[in-house]
Design a protein around this motif. Structure first.
Motif, PDB file in Angstrom:
ATOM      1  N   ARG A  53      16.571 -46.854  -6.703  1.00 12.17           N
ATOM      2  CA  ARG A  53      16.642 -45.497  -6.180  1.00 12.17           C
ATOM      3  C   ARG A  53      17.789 -45.351  -5.173  1.00 12.17           C
ATOM      4  N   LYS A  54      18.030 -46.410  -4.393  1.00 13.48           N
ATOM      5  CA  LYS A  54      19.127 -46.374  -3.427  1.00 13.48           C
ATOM      6  C   LYS A  54      20.461 -46.239  -4.146  1.00 13.48           C
ATOM      7  N   ILE A  55      20.610 -46.964  -5.237  1.00 13.19           N
ATOM      8  CA  ILE A  55      21.838 -46.880  -6.009  1.00 13.19           C
ATOM      9  C   ILE A  55      21.966 -45.502  -6.663  1.00 13.19           C
ATOM     10  N   PHE A  56      20.858 -45.014  -7.217  1.00 11.09           N
ATOM     11  CA  PHE A  56      20.841 -43.699  -7.842  1.00 11.09           C
ATOM     12  C   PHE A  56      21.305 -42.617  -6.863  1.00 11.09           C
ATOM     13  N   ASP A  57      20.749 -42.636  -5.671  1.00 12.09           N
ATOM     14  CA  ASP A  57      21.131 -41.637  -4.669  1.00 12.09           C
ATOM     15  C   ASP A  57      22.614 -41.734  -4.321  1.00 12.09           C
ATOM     16  N   ALA A  58      23.129 -42.960  -4.205  1.00  9.59           N
ATOM     17  CA  ALA A  58      24.546 -43.143  -3.862  1.00  9.59           C
ATOM     18  C   ALA A  58      25.449 -42.612  -4.961  1.00  9.59           C
ATOM     19  N   MET A  59      25.104 -42.905  -6.215  1.00  7.91           N
ATOM     20  CA  MET A  59      25.971 -42.486  -7.316  1.00  7.91           C
ATOM     21  C   MET A  59      25.953 -40.977  -7.500  1.00  7.91           C
TER      22      MET A  59
END
Length: 229
Positions: free
Chosen positions: A140-146
């Protein structure tokens, strides 16, 4: 424009694109990435993580995919730094991954395939295992960043990749789902990669590559990942 350079971005999509453009990168602390709103939560979060050997047994192989698929050898690793330009959230993510702050899933396995000897028709699968909570938080952290950056640049050595990301709907499978389309341009080549991620309990299944191939093989990848050996 601030630049943040690290040899260890916890960003599976960047490595997928760099591999497809012929530039291998150091993939030691791999996290899977994708994008779409998380759906269900839950699953067998109390189960012990699978070992990398077990994950390897659950990867798709040529017989699962059908006629015309050839497994690609793992690319040689490069010591070139990976640099994200123009996306502060991803730059920060790279720094976090380099310091080991929760984005590294140590239990992992990966396989990549070409279809009918065409370098433009490829599909890869990555499996990760950890606690359900850690997998969910990391992806989810990666998703939010992208999603915070619809376009940015990625460099590795002399390769410069112009990246674009677009959220797309994910199938209602597993406990959580994410999916995105990645448009990249490098060395005069422009292509689209689809990446769909499914969390099922303590396993993260990531299928990337040509959109049609991802859609065709996602169900069987998830089914095999769930199969006990």
């Amino acid at each position: 424009m601030r630049r943040s350079t690290t040899t260890a971005l916890g960003l599976g999509t960047v490595f997928t694109v760099l591999a497809l453009t012929g530039c291998s990168s150091h993939t030691e602390p791999a996290d899977a990435s994708a994008a779409s709103a998380p759906a269900h939560q839950g699953g067998s979060s109390a189960s012990a993580p699978l070992s990398s050997i077990q994950l390897n047994q659950r990867l798709l192989n040529e017989s699962d995919l059908g006629e015309g698929y050839t497994r690609k050898p793992e690319p040689a690793r490069s010591n070139d730094d990976v640099t994200v330009i123009g996306c502060p959230a991803l730059e920060k993510l790279g720094s976090d991954a380099a310091t080991g702050s929760g984005l590294d899933f140590s239990r992992k396995a990966k396989a990549s395939f070409t279809y009918s000897s065409s370098s433009s028709s490829e599909v890869s699968e990555e499996l990760y295992s950890d606690s359900a909570a850690k997998l969910s938080k990391g992806i989810r952290k990666i998703f939010d960043a992208m999603l915070s950056c619809p376009s940015y640049l990625v460099t590795s050595g002399s390769t410069v990749v112009d990246m674009g990301t677009e959220k797309t709907s994910a199938p209602d499978l597993g406990d959580e789902q994410w999916s995105q389309l990645l448009t990249y341009s490098a060395s005069g080549q422009r292509s689209v990669v689809k990446q769909t991620t499914i969390r099922t309990g303590n396993i993260l299944v990531v299928v990337s590559g040509s959109p049609g191939l991802v859609d065709a093989h996602l169900d069987k990848a998830l089914a095999k990942a769930r199969t006990a050996h």
